[in-house]
Design an enzyme around this catalytic site. Structure first.
Site, PDB file in Angstrom:
ATOM      1  CB  ILE A 109     -46.544   2.362 -58.584  1.00 34.12           C
ATOM      2  CG1 ILE A 109     -47.772   1.729 -59.265  1.00 34.12           C
ATOM      3  CG2 ILE A 109     -45.432   1.324 -58.393  1.00 34.12           C
ATOM      4  CD1 ILE A 109     -47.549   1.358 -60.708  1.00 34.12           C
ATOM      5  CD  GLU A 110     -42.652   0.417 -53.090  1.00 33.82           C
ATOM      6  OE1 GLU A 110     -43.258   0.379 -52.023  1.00 33.82           O
ATOM      7  OE2 GLU A 110     -41.791  -0.412 -53.422  1.00 33.82           O
ATOM      8  CG  ASN A 111     -40.599   2.172 -57.465  1.00 31.83           C
ATOM      9  OD1 ASN A 111     -41.609   1.558 -57.171  1.00 31.83           O
ATOM     10  ND2 ASN A 111     -39.395   1.633 -57.452  1.00 31.83           N
ATOM     11  N   GLY A 112     -42.889   6.193 -57.576  1.00 25.99           N
ATOM     12  CA  GLY A 112     -43.185   7.544 -58.034  1.00 25.99           C
ATOM     13  C   GLY A 112     -44.100   7.644 -59.236  1.00 25.99           C
ATOM     14  CG  LEU A 137     -40.714   5.973 -51.969  1.00 25.79           C
ATOM     15  CD1 LEU A 137     -39.793   4.780 -52.197  1.00 25.79           C
ATOM     16  CD2 LEU A 137     -40.725   6.347 -50.510  1.00 25.79           C
TER      17      LEU A 137
END
Lengths: 217, 300, 300, 217
Positions: free
Chosen positions: D62-65, D93
């Site tokens: 997932i992009e946020n980390g 990210l």
């Protein structure tokens, strides 16, 4: 009588060694609010001396990934559990050098095999690169320190071999051929470079990209 | 199929002749046990990329290395027994020299999946004359020059950690040198670990993870696996003792015969080394006054 | 001179009209309390760089922003009240569009001190037509094309964390979005923190540090400082409730009047919000079944 | 009778909605050993459905980390404490996209405002960029997903406006003008690109860089 013997005699009289003097002279370069990039050996000694005396608040950055504001015991290597213990940040080599490359480390120390009149240092080879008379281990963090720190101090023992007119191999460029703006031209941070060379005999500074004697111990 | 296996198995399955090998641990927690096993299995024609890794001299001395990519390496053969031996047996490796940061940035470019990384060091030095993986280039946007280093993407990376789970999700702390970049840049990955822990231990502290399990090929549990280097939370090192143990042809050959070829695995090595060094040796390396970190909370 | 100060002091001392401002917290732990204070002090002509930060719409709506550097921002004015208001008052900001990774890499280049970062996204898109901070360039070493994004070096960065010491050595965990890059790239830095802890707490776990104290200008202790966003270890968020609270001119203006201009500081905001939302509101956001991480050991 | 009404009638008869069908079709793209890059909404639903059924071992990025192998409850946003909880890695990210850019994420999902015959997606503007008829929020992670993942699936509801011959604004390039090797030419990873478009009506694949109907639900 060789210079080396005179040196020893002087040390006996003075009650301290030339190495002690180099450490003290180096430590004097450090101000209380400095961020100092150090390697092992004399630079580490100098920064710890400074931290224990006139610069208790200086921050010490060590290449393997340690950033510390808290005092610590002199380590035998750049990395050890003593160096880790009670540090402010433990990270990697990239991260501490980002601090340098982006201009946040103001003072750096390094040793060198040789240094020439323009502050170029050789930590690689004497003679032909492929068939050298002598080999040192190479840049390590040396090139990084002299590339990134606002002001770099080189510490080495003085001899004719160690102070050639031009080094055989430029591991860490100082002011290159001494012409103004040469560092910036090739893409190094502006305004950086070697500011002092500290030896067992004295301290040199730089004027217009060239090494000049500042004081004799 | 479980990734957990013996060191012998992991090395023979995943390290191949001709590989570009990344060795983790810039003075902190190098995978010494794994290196010994590579020497025992005589996996050769390696190109090695590493930063301040001491056991790489065994690979060099035993003639297994064709090329070294390095920022710093003792090359005075009167002081580097491994290098001297490699010349003697006609296997002296080619050495490509960078600065430390140069190596870190080459590995970062590998991790990031880009072919090069711009940087402001090394340029203007004579390293560029002898290492065509470093160059000077024109900057986009504002023009002018900057340095660039070519990406390094190791075929195989070996990382020693304090803990990982059976899938290889691995956590290392203390200084991390070029580990983050090097291991993530590697195509195949072996994790050697002081301890395999339940996945729950990892998942209660996922910010410590250096590499997720899906990237990992093999997991080997090996206590004291980084000796003679130190390992944060686990033990102190004996780097200088080790250097002395390998200084000079006679001692070097004795070390290899007794402690590498003369042992089947790292546990035997540790036992033999304790016999030679005295029973207090490993006890003295233990951490004397450990302090604990504050636990952090997760949940919602 | 201590760096610990009130939010009012920190914002007025270090955030200046015309600054390029980095706001941390990509959906996790944005510095909401600090943003409210910037609005109250009407510090204007800002350029804002951030990733998925919700409170930035207050800065835009109040006409304080000249330019936004962003990967994602609601621009349908029928659904973005802040943006609609900015147009109404003649202060609609210029918007420079990237992808998320583009923003991250621009900030990383800033942190690293290099003028650009090569990357393989954004190129071939129409973003390049309208954003001259993204370009295509020739690769060194192997030739061929690659993308590049220009470095962003914010004048001031604000990071909200779980804990820091009085010098500003700051630790944040949970997802970190573009925080590591953005805050390290910033010239001046304000840390707002759930709690100021003794330096010893930081130093028993130095691997969690995101930025060392010597880089930090001001430290502000502010519990619930990221509300209405969530903060790992501390509280859940109410992002969707917050979005509804600001949807439509009437509600937006009421929120600003009551909770921003009508309060002197964040503690007053929290008190007023609790009055409006009911006494269970903050209690419901607390973490229900917290689990603890395993402490790690340091020492030698 | 409009298409929309027919759709509703069909859903009532079938006992499941077109959205359900989109989620299931998307989930079927995921194999058990896949590493899946997802955003919020239908992609998240699809990956969680896959993880709960035929692909229990897939990894979700997932992009946020966040990087997870362990199952979790459907989140309302790409980041929340539920998403963090019991993940394998929490990072930033940059780091999760490095996995993509270096070729370690094999499947990506994204929504889109519009998609054209070459798989180019528009998440930015309809009409003139500076004076648009309609605005979406921009790329977000969309361009990153379609640039980096080995195989990207686009999920959107079908309508004439959403399926133009060429999109007004290329936010996420698919196969550009459809000519072979165009992605590689501009410096994107070789062999990547959109492989499927899933709508409420059917599934499209790509042949020689052009979208073709594969099946109708």
């Amino acid at each position: 009588m060789t210079q080396e013997k005179t040196q020893e005699e002087l040390e006996k009289e003075a009650g301290y060694t030339a190495t002690d003097q180099m450490v003290i002279s180096a430590a004097r370069q450090i101000k209380n609010d400095d961020v100092v990039y150090v390697g092992v050996g004399l630079p580490m000694l100098a920064s710890l001396f400074a931290k224990n005396s006139h610069a208790p608040d200086c921050n010490i950055v060590i290449e393997n990934g340690t950033i510390r504001s808290y005092i610590f015991a002199l380590p035998r290597a750049t990395d050890s559990l003593q160096v880790h213990y009670q540090s402010d940040q433990l990270t990697g080599l990239a991260n501490v050098n980002y601090l340098g490359q982006s201009g946040h480390i103001n003072i750096g120390f390094m040793g060198a095999g040789q240094v020439d009149r323009y502050g170029n240092c050789n930590d690689t080879a004497i003679g032909d690169y492929h068939n050298p008379v002598h080999r040192w281990p190479g840049s390590g963090g040396g090139n990084d320190v002299m590339s990134f720190c606002k002001a770099t101090t080189v510490i080495l023992r003085q001899s004719k071999q160690r102070f050639p007119e031009r080094v055989d191999f430029v591991t860490c460029p100082g002011y290159l051929d001494g012409k103004p703006g040469r560092r910036e031209e090739i893409g190094r941070p502006a305004g950086n470079g070697p500011v002092a060379v500290i030896t067992n005999l004295g301290i040199y500074g730089f004027e217009n990209g060239e090494m000049v004697l500042e004081s004799v111990h | 199929m479980s990734k957990v296996m013996t060191m012998t198995e992991a090395i023979s399955k995943f390290v191949k002749s001709g590989d570009l090998l990344f060795i983790s641990g810039a003075q902190h927690g190098e995978p010494s046990a794994a290196i010994h096993e590579i020497v025992r299995q005589k996996i050769d024609h390696l190109t090695v990329v590493a930063c301040l890794v001491n056991t790489q001299q065994l690979l060099i001395g035993e003639g297994l290395v064709d090329k070294v990519l390095t920022g710093y390496m003792p090359q005075d053969e009167s002081r580097s027994t491994g290098l001297a031996k490699s010349r003697r047996i006609g296997k002296r490796p080619e050495i490509k020299e960078y600065s430390h940061f140069g190596i870190a940035m080459a590995l970062l470019a590998g991790q990031m999946g880009i072919p090069f990384m711009p940087l402001k060091c090394m340029i203007g030095s004579d390293m560029l004359k002898y290492n065509d993986n470093i160059t000077s280039m024109e900057r986009p946007f504002d023009g002018g020059q900057i340095g660039a280093v070519k990406a390094i993407t190791p075929d195989i990376g070996i990382l020693h950690v304090q803990r990982c789970d059976a899938e290889g999700t691995a956590q290392k702390w203390g200084t991390v040198g070029v580990d983050q970049e090097g291991i993530n840049a590697s195509r195949k990955i072996i994790i050697t670990t002081e301890k395999i822990v339940d996945a729950d231990v990892i998942r209660r502290d996922p910010n410590r993870t250096m590499i997720p399990g899906f990237r990992v090929s093999a997991v080997v549990e090996q206590p004291w696996g980084a000796h003679p280097m130190h390992m944060a939370s686990c033990y102190n090192g004996d780097m200088f003792g080790y250097m002395m143990d390998l200084r000079g042809e006679e001692k070097y050959e004795a070390y290899l015969k007794d402690l590498v070829y003369g042992t089947a695995n790292w546990d035997e090595y540790l036992k033999k080394r304790a016999e030679v060094k005295g029973e207090e040796y490993f006890k003295n390396l233990e951490i004397k006054n450990p302090v604990k970190s504050e636990p952090i909370i997760s949940g919602f």
